[in-house]
Structure formats: C-alpha cells, structure tokens
Design a protein around this motif. Structure first.
Motif, PDB file in Angstrom:
ATOM      1  N   ARG A  47      67.070  62.358 -32.996  1.00 34.27           N
ATOM      2  CA  ARG A  47      68.222  62.739 -33.803  1.00 34.27           C
ATOM      3  C   ARG A  47      68.913  63.975 -33.246  1.00 34.27           C
ATOM      4  O   ARG A  47      68.342  64.723 -32.459  1.00 34.27           O
ATOM      5  CB  ARG A  47      67.815  62.985 -35.259  1.00 34.27           C
ATOM      6  CG  ARG A  47      66.937  64.204 -35.481  1.00 34.27           C
ATOM      7  CD  ARG A  47      66.510  64.272 -36.952  1.00 34.27           C
ATOM      8  NE  ARG A  47      65.675  65.439 -37.216  1.00 34.27           N
ATOM      9  CZ  ARG A  47      65.115  65.697 -38.406  1.00 34.27           C
ATOM     10  NH1 ARG A  47      65.292  64.867 -39.438  1.00 34.27           N
ATOM     11  NH2 ARG A  47      64.376  66.780 -38.555  1.00 34.27           N
ATOM     12  N   VAL A  61      62.016  62.365 -32.983  1.00 32.48           N
ATOM     13  CA  VAL A  61      61.630  62.147 -34.374  1.00 32.48           C
ATOM     14  C   VAL A  61      60.344  61.327 -34.476  1.00 32.48           C
ATOM     15  O   VAL A  61      59.386  61.727 -35.139  1.00 32.48           O
ATOM     16  CB  VAL A  61      62.754  61.429 -35.153  1.00 32.48           C
ATOM     17  CG1 VAL A  61      62.285  61.043 -36.559  1.00 32.48           C
ATOM     18  CG2 VAL A  61      63.999  62.312 -35.220  1.00 32.48           C
ATOM     19  N   SER A  62      60.302  60.146 -33.824  1.00 32.62           N
ATOM     20  CA  SER A  62      59.157  59.258 -33.995  1.00 32.62           C
ATOM     21  C   SER A  62      59.137  58.214 -32.887  1.00 32.62           C
ATOM     22  O   SER A  62      60.185  57.824 -32.361  1.00 32.62           O
ATOM     23  CB  SER A  62      59.247  58.561 -35.356  1.00 32.62           C
ATOM     24  OG  SER A  62      58.126  57.732 -35.576  1.00 32.62           O
ATOM     25  N   TYR A  68      54.799  61.056 -34.993  1.00 28.64           N
ATOM     26  CA  TYR A  68      55.888  61.693 -35.728  1.00 28.64           C
ATOM     27  C   TYR A  68      56.000  63.174 -35.375  1.00 28.64           C
ATOM     28  O   TYR A  68      54.987  63.853 -35.160  1.00 28.64           O
ATOM     29  CB  TYR A  68      55.663  61.570 -37.242  1.00 28.64           C
ATOM     30  CG  TYR A  68      55.633  60.150 -37.738  1.00 28.64           C
ATOM     31  CD1 TYR A  68      54.427  59.453 -37.835  1.00 28.64           C
ATOM     32  CD2 TYR A  68      56.806  59.499 -38.095  1.00 28.64           C
ATOM     33  CE1 TYR A  68      54.400  58.136 -38.274  1.00 28.64           C
ATOM     34  CE2 TYR A  68      56.782  58.183 -38.548  1.00 28.64           C
ATOM     35  CZ  TYR A  68      55.577  57.513 -38.625  1.00 28.64           C
ATOM     36  OH  TYR A  68      55.543  56.218 -39.064  1.00 28.64           O
ATOM     37  N   VAL A  72      59.086  65.688 -39.829  1.00 29.01           N
ATOM     38  CA  VAL A  72      59.313  64.484 -40.632  1.00 29.01           C
ATOM     39  C   VAL A  72      58.009  63.825 -41.071  1.00 29.01           C
ATOM     40  O   VAL A  72      58.039  62.852 -41.835  1.00 29.01           O
ATOM     41  CB  VAL A  72      60.176  63.449 -39.871  1.00 29.01           C
ATOM     42  CG1 VAL A  72      61.477  64.089 -39.393  1.00 29.01           C
ATOM     43  CG2 VAL A  72      59.416  62.827 -38.707  1.00 29.01           C
ATOM     44  N   THR A 129      63.361  56.566 -44.159  1.00 31.86           N
ATOM     45  CA  THR A 129      63.466  58.012 -44.367  1.00 31.86           C
ATOM     46  C   THR A 129      63.432  58.297 -45.869  1.00 31.86           C
ATOM     47  O   THR A 129      64.307  57.855 -46.608  1.00 31.86           O
ATOM     48  CB  THR A 129      64.745  58.571 -43.746  1.00 31.86           C
ATOM     49  OG1 THR A 129      65.889  58.042 -44.414  1.00 31.86           O
ATOM     50  CG2 THR A 129      64.854  58.200 -42.265  1.00 31.86           C
ATOM     51  N   ASP A 149      67.904  67.173 -42.646  1.00 32.58           N
ATOM     52  CA  ASP A 149      67.765  65.866 -41.991  1.00 32.58           C
ATOM     53  C   ASP A 149      69.123  65.284 -41.615  1.00 32.58           C
ATOM     54  O   ASP A 149      69.190  64.226 -40.974  1.00 32.58           O
ATOM     55  CB  ASP A 149      67.034  64.882 -42.905  1.00 32.58           C
ATOM     56  CG  ASP A 149      65.600  65.280 -43.182  1.00 32.58           C
ATOM     57  OD1 ASP A 149      65.161  65.162 -44.344  1.00 32.58           O
ATOM     58  OD2 ASP A 149      64.906  65.705 -42.222  1.00 32.58           O
ATOM     59  N   TYR A 176      71.285  59.696 -35.807  1.00 31.68           N
ATOM     60  CA  TYR A 176      69.980  59.150 -35.430  1.00 31.68           C
ATOM     61  C   TYR A 176      70.175  58.071 -34.367  1.00 31.68           C
ATOM     62  O   TYR A 176      70.913  57.107 -34.579  1.00 31.68           O
ATOM     63  CB  TYR A 176      69.265  58.576 -36.652  1.00 31.68           C
ATOM     64  CG  TYR A 176      68.718  59.641 -37.565  1.00 31.68           C
ATOM     65  CD1 TYR A 176      69.565  60.411 -38.364  1.00 31.68           C
ATOM     66  CD2 TYR A 176      67.349  59.914 -37.604  1.00 31.68           C
ATOM     67  CE1 TYR A 176      69.077  61.417 -39.177  1.00 31.68           C
ATOM     68  CE2 TYR A 176      66.847  60.917 -38.415  1.00 31.68           C
ATOM     69  CZ  TYR A 176      67.719  61.666 -39.194  1.00 31.68           C
ATOM     70  OH  TYR A 176      67.214  62.669 -40.001  1.00 31.68           O
TER      71      TYR A 176
END
Lengths: 122, 111
Positions: free
Chosen positions: A38, A48-49, A60, A64, A83, A90, A94
């Motif tokens: 992001r 982010v993941s 992660y 987050v 999410t 946040d 993304y």
C-alpha cells in the motif's frame, strides 16, 4: 500478458471493513506467491501481506496483523485482502503484486496492478 | 522511519548520471537478503527495474544498473532522460521483522 486488476476500494468509516480483490490473468496463478502493498497519501510504499502459492502460509506487517486477512482462490485466479477494524492510517492505495524469486526471503514483485483506493474517514 | 534508508531526492540535467543509495543493516542486506529496485510514477503501477542487486528484467534500458557494497545497495541511472523523472524504491527482506521492507523512496528530478 500478465494482468492484475484490483477492486473493492472505497470510503469506509473508522472501525469498518472492506474486502479488496485482485483478478489475475496471463500466468499460472497457482504457481506464485502474491502480495499486497500500500501507499498512503504523500508516503512511500509499504509491504502489507504475502501469501504462498498454495495458500498455506501467510505473512503480515505488524501494522495490520490481527486486523487484515489475506486469502486466495486458485480456481478463480483471485487474491483477496479482508480489511477489518479500519483506521484513518489505513487510508492508502492498495496494490496487488505477483511474487518471484527464491528463497522466500529473496521474493521480489515482478508485476503490479494499478491499485484501488481505500479511504477511512467519518 | 523506513528500515532501508534512501535519500529523499536527487536531481540532474538531461544526459547526466545520478546514483541512489539504499542503506540497510545486519537484519536485511547485511544478512544476505537481496535488494530489488522499482520505478513508480504516481497513479500508475510500480515497475520492477532491478532484481537481485544487478539484474535487469527484459525491456528495462541498460541505462539502469544496480550494485552492492556491504550493507548498502545503489541504483545508477546513466544518461538521464526526461522520462526517468519518477519515484524510486529499494526493497529487501528483514529477518528481524519477518517481512519485506521498502526504502522511503527517492524522487528523481530531471532539471
């Protein structure tokens, strides 16, 4: 041609939820790990993941962890990011990205989507 | 504060050469994790420029090159062109954080 198309962004109140989706095409989706990155307004890129190709392992960022859940449906060539408990911080574009490289620690992101904007505000 | 440190901005006239540094530590670059570089124009998809410190994907001009020295990496752009004006990010893996990390980004301005 590899294509990644994100969707699902929008305006949500603090504490709310959104499910982001990424439609993949042009490669064997089930063979590659996938990642969400992001970019908050005026800020840099933030990992982010990441999820392994089979969906069995996911990772992660601390920012987050416990609030976001990454998943994938290899039968539909789809990547998701659920999410929850969203906060103002946040707010970001993304991006989904295809992973490449071995071992896991040397993953890089060889294709990216155009991104979907998530805005968390009351 | 990013784990990987980049200068906020660099600039050069067309045709000049510029270099962007990416400084890490013993948990990332110093631990043997490779460094990769991306070019990003706001509003567009980031583009992979260099992977594994020095390798260019097909289609990336050879004006872009990468190198490593100790716990740092560098991206060099030779013969700067107007179209190179963008944000550039380095990326690696951090074993202490158990995750992938980006530098803070460097804005390249072509004067």
């Amino acid at each position: 041609e590899v294509q990644l198309v994100e969707s699902g962004g929008g305006l949500v109140q603090p504490g709310g939820s959104l499910r982001l989706s990424c439609a993949a095409s042009g490669f064997t989706f089930s063979s590659y790990a996938m990642t969400w990155v992001r970019q908050a307004p005026g800020k840099g890129l933030e990992w982010v993941s990441t999820i392994h190709n089979g969906g069995g392992g996911s990772f992660y960022a601390d920012s987050v962890k416990g609030r976001f859940t990454i998943s994938r449906d290899n039968s539909k060539n789809m990547l998701y990011l659920q999410t929850d408990s969203l906060r103002a911080e946040d707010t970001a574009v993304y991006y989904c990205a295809k992973n490449y490289g071995m071992p896991t620690s040397n993953y890089y992101f060889d294709y990216w989507g155009q991104g979907t904007l998530v805005t968390v505000s009351s | 504060q990013s784990v990987l440190t980049q200068p906020p901005s660099v600039s050069g006239a067309p045709g000049q050469n510029v270099t962007i540094s990416c400084t890490g530590n013993s948990s990332n670059i110093g631990a043997g994790s490779a460094v990769h570089w991306y070019q990003h124009l706001p509003g567009t998809a980031p583009k992979l420029l260099i992977f594994g410190y020095t390798n260019r994907p097909s289609g990336v001009p050879d004006r872009f090159s990468g190198s490593k020295s100790g716990t740092s990496a560098s991206l060099a752009i030779t013969g700067l062109q107007a179209e190179d004006e963008a944000d550039y990010y380095c990326q690696s893996y951090d074993s202490g954080l158990s995750g992938w990390v980006f530098g803070g980004g460097t804005k390249v301005t072509v004067l």
